[in-house]
Enzyme design. Sequence first.
Site, PDB file in Angstrom:
ATOM      1  N   GLU A  26      -9.649   3.428   1.938  1.00  8.81           N
ATOM      2  CA  GLU A  26      -9.098   3.567   0.410  1.00  8.81           C
ATOM      3  C   GLU A  26      -7.870   2.502   0.351  1.00  8.81           C
ATOM      4  O   GLU A  26      -7.828   2.179  -1.074  1.00  8.81           O
ATOM      5  CB  GLU A  26      -8.498   5.086   0.536  1.00  8.81           C
ATOM      6  N   LYS A  36       0.845  -1.220  -0.062  1.00  9.27           N
ATOM      7  CA  LYS A  36       0.048  -0.118  -0.031  1.00  9.27           C
ATOM      8  C   LYS A  36       0.895   1.134  -0.069  1.00  9.27           C
ATOM      9  O   LYS A  36       1.621   1.444   0.905  1.00  9.27           O
ATOM     10  CB  LYS A  36      -1.019   0.081   1.317  1.00  9.27           C
ATOM     11  N   LYS A  90     -10.789  12.162   8.271  1.00  8.10           N
ATOM     12  CA  LYS A  90     -10.305  11.661   9.591  1.00  8.10           C
ATOM     13  C   LYS A  90     -10.378  12.838  10.697  1.00  8.10           C
ATOM     14  O   LYS A  90     -10.307  13.927  10.357  1.00  8.10           O
ATOM     15  CB  LYS A  90      -8.802  11.235   9.591  1.00  8.10           C
ATOM     16  N   ASP A 149       1.238   6.004   5.742  1.00 12.36           N
ATOM     17  CA  ASP A 149       0.440   5.190   5.071  1.00 12.36           C
ATOM     18  C   ASP A 149       0.829   4.413   3.819  1.00 12.36           C
ATOM     19  O   ASP A 149      -0.032   3.549   3.170  1.00 12.36           O
ATOM     20  CB  ASP A 149      -0.869   5.891   4.674  1.00 12.36           C
ATOM     21  N   ARG A 187      -7.775  -0.602   0.874  1.00 15.60           N
ATOM     22  CA  ARG A 187      -8.207  -1.723  -0.059  1.00 15.60           C
ATOM     23  C   ARG A 187      -8.699  -1.658  -1.462  1.00 15.60           C
ATOM     24  O   ARG A 187      -8.788  -2.535  -2.170  1.00 15.60           O
ATOM     25  CB  ARG A 187      -9.515  -2.567   0.965  1.00 15.60           C
TER      26      ARG A 187
END
Length: 499
Positions: free
Chosen positions: A349, A265, A277, A288, A351
Amino acid sequence: MFTIKNEVNLHNETEALVIGIFNQNQRPQGLLAEIDEALNHELLTLIKEGDIGVKAKQISKIHTLGKLGAKRLFFVGLGKKKKLTEQDLKEAFGSLFKEIQKSKLTEVSVAIDTFLTDNLDTYDAAYALSEAWPLATYRFEGYKKKSNEPEKSLEHVTVYADGDEQEISAALTVGFVYGKATNSARTLVNLPGNMLTATDLANYAADLAKKYDFELEILEKEDMEKLGMGAFLAVNKGSVEPPKMIVLKYQGKETWSDVIGLVGKGITFDTGGYSLKPKDGIVGMKTDMAGAASVLGAMEIIGELKPEQNVVAVIPSTDNMISGEALKPDDVITSMSGKTIEVLNTDAEGRLALADAVTYAKHHGANYLVDVATLTGGVIVALGMHTTGAMANNEEWFEQVLEASMEAGEPIWRLPIFERDKERVRSSKIADLNNSPGREGHAIMGGAFIGEFAEDTPWVHLDIAGTSDTKSSHSLGPAGATGVMVRTLAILVERFEAE
Ligand code: BES
Ligand code: ZN
Ligand code: ZN
């Protein structure tokens, strides 16, 4: 960097001689006896009075005042001999290197023989030493205005070790490569979102490809549109940064078969999108893309060590932003696989990006898949900050990943995906799947969703949301990014056996 010598000579001049010391009541033997003699037989007294610590990871420094060739002795406490594991030893060496860094020494010598047990031989110890060095002394440069004086750092380690010189040298090289590559991943993760965009990440991968002769493919937005990567592209819709699907191929076998697909990712910043968020949860979301960093770190090791394996690395990279064009909750999108997805939460997001990346890895011939992702806060609730969450659709493949993680000292723990979990992911009324079936077991929902795209290909999902960075410094690194899973993935590839 390293010099290997077969025998310790206490007259050799060195800034510091490093000695392992176990918690045992025996009179000093071998090298320790010689050192004891040089110290007027005071070694046991020094231990008894606490000047030399024997507990695991305790580091004690004493000046020799000219009694030995070494200016100083560094004692590395190792605890009970029977209990010492390879990970303990690595951590003990980590504590040592932190002390050496503080002391600003540029050169030290290590008496490897004093670190051995019935279970840990010279090569294990050499490996632990050379991996611990870069890991423990890693620093993220940052952006502070600097003083002009460069800090002194350790440049050379003389290793006194009894054994096959070539094998010792190989162990030292491999350990160092593993440590360095983990640090490369740490740096990528520590970079702020404005300093590492998807384009920057693609350029980084291109540099790796050039250095190690990997085949490189970077898909641009138009390429992805042609391929129908509607899931990944949906995540990018709110962004001004172009998305990149990054592919690196390494062929170590004659034919392109038994291919391991490593999927990471690569969300360079996750605002959550319209499912925004909260202000406390958004800080830190530069990390991330840690899954992407783990995959790139592993590719660095693969490039250095060139195992006889085939690997394809696939990284979907973008940030997850808001604009008039951004993805919205309730939108329905179509993934490259053809499966449609109802988006209930734009913050789920990862996935979406991974769905198309997994499909694309299969498109490139991946027969075995591992995806690595900072996927869910749920995994932190379930397993805490020290254990990576794992899910799988194949027992044998999971077993190989588990063994690699244990060898790397990076614990993983499996969560289940039962049929009822799959049903929840498939419970949308208007599409094949939905990306957020609710809070209950939501780490599992994330994994189960990605599993829909792995289909029958053996697949393991690693959720590193809790393990990819740490609040406090530890013996093998500072606070910040950990580089977790770089070593697990590389070991997995090195040891891989097709079923
Ligand atoms: N990137 C986050 C997960 C995350 C959380 C990573 C905390 C590191 C620390 C991910 O994209 C996310 O937001 N997941 C959501 C999923 C939910 C909306 C189903 C989450 O975990 O809350
Ligand atoms: Zn998110
Ligand atoms: Zn995310």
